[in-house]
Design a protein around this motif. Structure first.
Motif, PDB file in Angstrom:
ATOM      1  N   MET A   1      32.316  -9.615 -23.289  1.00  6.17           N
ATOM      2  CA  MET A   1      31.191  -9.727 -22.344  1.00  6.17           C
ATOM      3  C   MET A   1      31.348 -11.000 -21.513  1.00  6.17           C
ATOM      4  O   MET A   1      31.534 -12.089 -22.057  1.00  6.17           O
ATOM      5  N   ARG A   2      31.301 -10.845 -20.212  1.00  9.26           N
ATOM      6  CA  ARG A   2      31.460 -11.971 -19.290  1.00  9.26           C
ATOM      7  C   ARG A   2      30.431 -11.799 -18.171  1.00  9.26           C
ATOM      8  O   ARG A   2      30.671 -11.114 -17.198  1.00  9.26           O
ATOM      9  N   LEU A   3      29.259 -12.406 -18.359  1.00  5.84           N
ATOM     10  CA  LEU A   3      28.151 -12.205 -17.435  1.00  5.84           C
ATOM     11  C   LEU A   3      28.479 -12.799 -16.068  1.00  5.84           C
ATOM     12  O   LEU A   3      28.929 -13.943 -15.967  1.00  5.84           O
ATOM     13  N   LEU A   4      28.224 -11.993 -15.033  1.00  7.88           N
ATOM     14  CA  LEU A   4      28.599 -12.378 -13.673  1.00  7.88           C
ATOM     15  C   LEU A   4      27.377 -12.541 -12.769  1.00  7.88           C
ATOM     16  O   LEU A   4      26.293 -12.057 -13.069  1.00  7.88           O
ATOM     17  N   GLY A  32      22.976   1.428 -18.065  1.00  7.58           N
ATOM     18  CA  GLY A  32      24.140   2.165 -17.590  1.00  7.58           C
ATOM     19  C   GLY A  32      24.478   1.882 -16.151  1.00  7.58           C
ATOM     20  O   GLY A  32      25.027   2.736 -15.451  1.00  7.58           O
ATOM     21  N   GLY A  33      24.144   0.682 -15.674  1.00  6.12           N
ATOM     22  CA  GLY A  33      24.426   0.297 -14.294  1.00  6.12           C
ATOM     23  C   GLY A  33      23.394   0.755 -13.291  1.00  6.12           C
ATOM     24  O   GLY A  33      23.483   0.419 -12.111  1.00  6.12           O
ATOM     25  N   VAL A  34      22.376   1.498 -13.733  1.00  4.89           N
ATOM     26  CA  VAL A  34      21.324   1.994 -12.837  1.00  4.89           C
ATOM     27  C   VAL A  34      20.144   1.031 -12.865  1.00  4.89           C
ATOM     28  O   VAL A  34      19.638   0.670 -13.929  1.00  4.89           O
ATOM     29  N   GLU A  73      29.218  -3.425 -14.322  1.00  2.00           N
ATOM     30  CA  GLU A  73      30.512  -2.868 -14.721  1.00  2.00           C
ATOM     31  C   GLU A  73      31.501  -3.966 -15.090  1.00  2.00           C
ATOM     32  O   GLU A  73      32.149  -3.910 -16.147  1.00  2.00           O
ATOM     33  N   HIS A  74      31.617  -4.986 -14.250  1.00  2.65           N
ATOM     34  CA  HIS A  74      32.617  -6.027 -14.463  1.00  2.65           C
ATOM     35  C   HIS A  74      32.150  -7.100 -15.446  1.00  2.65           C
ATOM     36  O   HIS A  74      32.976  -7.909 -15.900  1.00  2.65           O
ATOM     37  N   SER A  75      30.861  -7.103 -15.781  1.00  2.00           N
ATOM     38  CA  SER A  75      30.383  -8.019 -16.824  1.00  2.00           C
ATOM     39  C   SER A  75      30.707  -7.493 -18.211  1.00  2.00           C
ATOM     40  O   SER A  75      30.575  -8.210 -19.202  1.00  2.00           O
ATOM     41  N   ARG A  76      31.079  -6.223 -18.293  1.00  2.00           N
ATOM     42  CA  ARG A  76      31.505  -5.589 -19.544  1.00  2.00           C
ATOM     43  C   ARG A  76      30.428  -5.710 -20.636  1.00  2.00           C
ATOM     44  O   ARG A  76      30.724  -6.059 -21.779  1.00  2.00           O
ATOM     45  N   VAL A  77      29.203  -5.406 -20.261  1.00  2.00           N
ATOM     46  CA  VAL A  77      28.101  -5.476 -21.225  1.00  2.00           C
ATOM     47  C   VAL A  77      27.925  -4.165 -21.982  1.00  2.00           C
ATOM     48  O   VAL A  77      27.080  -4.063 -22.876  1.00  2.00           O
ATOM     49  N   GLU A  98      21.998 -11.979 -10.624  1.00  2.00           N
ATOM     50  CA  GLU A  98      22.553 -12.573 -11.841  1.00  2.00           C
ATOM     51  C   GLU A  98      22.347 -11.633 -13.025  1.00  2.00           C
ATOM     52  O   GLU A  98      21.228 -11.204 -13.300  1.00  2.00           O
ATOM     53  N   VAL A  99      23.415 -11.329 -13.734  1.00  2.00           N
ATOM     54  CA  VAL A  99      23.337 -10.500 -14.931  1.00  2.00           C
ATOM     55  C   VAL A  99      22.953 -11.383 -16.120  1.00  2.00           C
ATOM     56  O   VAL A  99      23.602 -12.401 -16.378  1.00  2.00           O
ATOM     57  N   GLU A 100      21.884 -11.001 -16.823  1.00  2.00           N
ATOM     58  CA  GLU A 100      21.457 -11.733 -18.011  1.00  2.00           C
ATOM     59  C   GLU A 100      21.946 -10.997 -19.268  1.00  2.00           C
ATOM     60  O   GLU A 100      22.477  -9.887 -19.189  1.00  2.00           O
TER      61      GLU A 100
END
Length: 254
Positions: A1-4, A32-34, A73-77, A98-100
């Motif tokens: 997991m790499r929060l972006l 799910g990205g939605v 998607e790219h944060s791999r959560v 910002e992805v938390e």
């Protein structure tokens, strides 16, 4: 997991995102990205930024969903848990996402931890959206009740009536009816209002005196990810069985 995070077209690790300038923000529930209720979130953000800064973001719902989807998607959560994403617009007109950290569930839910509430005198929030100042104030006030034996503050005004916040509305259950002190156009309020109606209950907007907290059955607050039910206020123990039903109807239902 790499929060972006995304800032004006640039993507980088979220921990490098600085929020020094005044901003307005919306926390958005994603799964799910939605991004759910995104159109309403953007409308709230625009109203608040126009009131505070005199301008609004031109970011469309389609653009915001595309950015959020790529960041998730790219944060791999992973796709099995709900993930909050914060959309901010600051005083210099910079837009960021910002992805938390993911929550412990998927969809709306009630948190397992039930906290002790303590009434704390405050004033009505100025804006419908969270701001740099309100985020800091929320943390400060919750911290201020710790030495009073509480874990989370319940806002009341100088006249002794409950205060609600658009991003964290409060609801009280008494005699088979839900009560709240103020109706808002925020996503958080609307999601809970729909959940209460879906559960077959009535919601009334009424002034609620602080003294009522010693006789009511259940009290909870809600944010965009879920519901937090109070375990007790002063020496009055509270239930949560009806709150659990409301949580089961909270959007998104996965």
């Amino acid at each position: 997991m790499r929060l972006l995070a995304w800032l004006d077209g640039e993507v980088f690790v979220a921990e490098k995102l600085r929020n020094d300038a005044p901003f307005v923000q919306q926390r958005i529930h994603t799964f799910g990205g939605v991004a759910y209720n995104l159109e309403q979130h953007i409308a709230v953000l625009r109203r608040a930024s126009e009131e505070l800064f005199g301008f609004a973001s031109l970011c469309s719902v389609k653009d915001a969903q595309r950015i959020i989807g790529k960041l998730i998607e790219h944060s791999r959560v992973g796709g099995s848990l709900s993930v909050p994403v914060v959309m901010r617009l600051d005083a210099s007109a910079s837009l960021s996402f910002e992805v938390e950290k993911p929550t412990f569930g998927c969809g709306g839910y009630m948190r397992a931890k039930r906290e002790v509430g303590v009434a704390y005198t405050m004033t009505q929030p100025m804006f419908e959206a969270e701001t740099l100042a309100s985020v800091a104030l929320d943390k400060m006030v919750d911290c201020a009740v710790h030495h009073l034996g509480g874990q989370r503050a319940i806002w009341v005004n100088s006249e002794g009536y409950l205060l609600s916040r658009p991003w964290q509305p409060i609801f009280v259950y008494y005699k088979q009816c839900w009560f709240t002190p103020k109706r808002y156009g925020s996503v958080e309020f609307c999601v809970i209002e729909r959940a209460i109606k879906a559960a077959g209950h009535k919601l009334l907007v009424r002034d609620i005196p602080e003294s009522a907290l010693e006789i009511v059955d259940e009290v909870f607050t809600a944010d965009i990810m879920g519901i937090s039910s109070f375990a007790s206020i002063k020496n009055h123990r509270l239930l949560s069985s009806i709150t659990i039903r409301i949580a089961s109807k909270m959007e998104p239902i996965i």
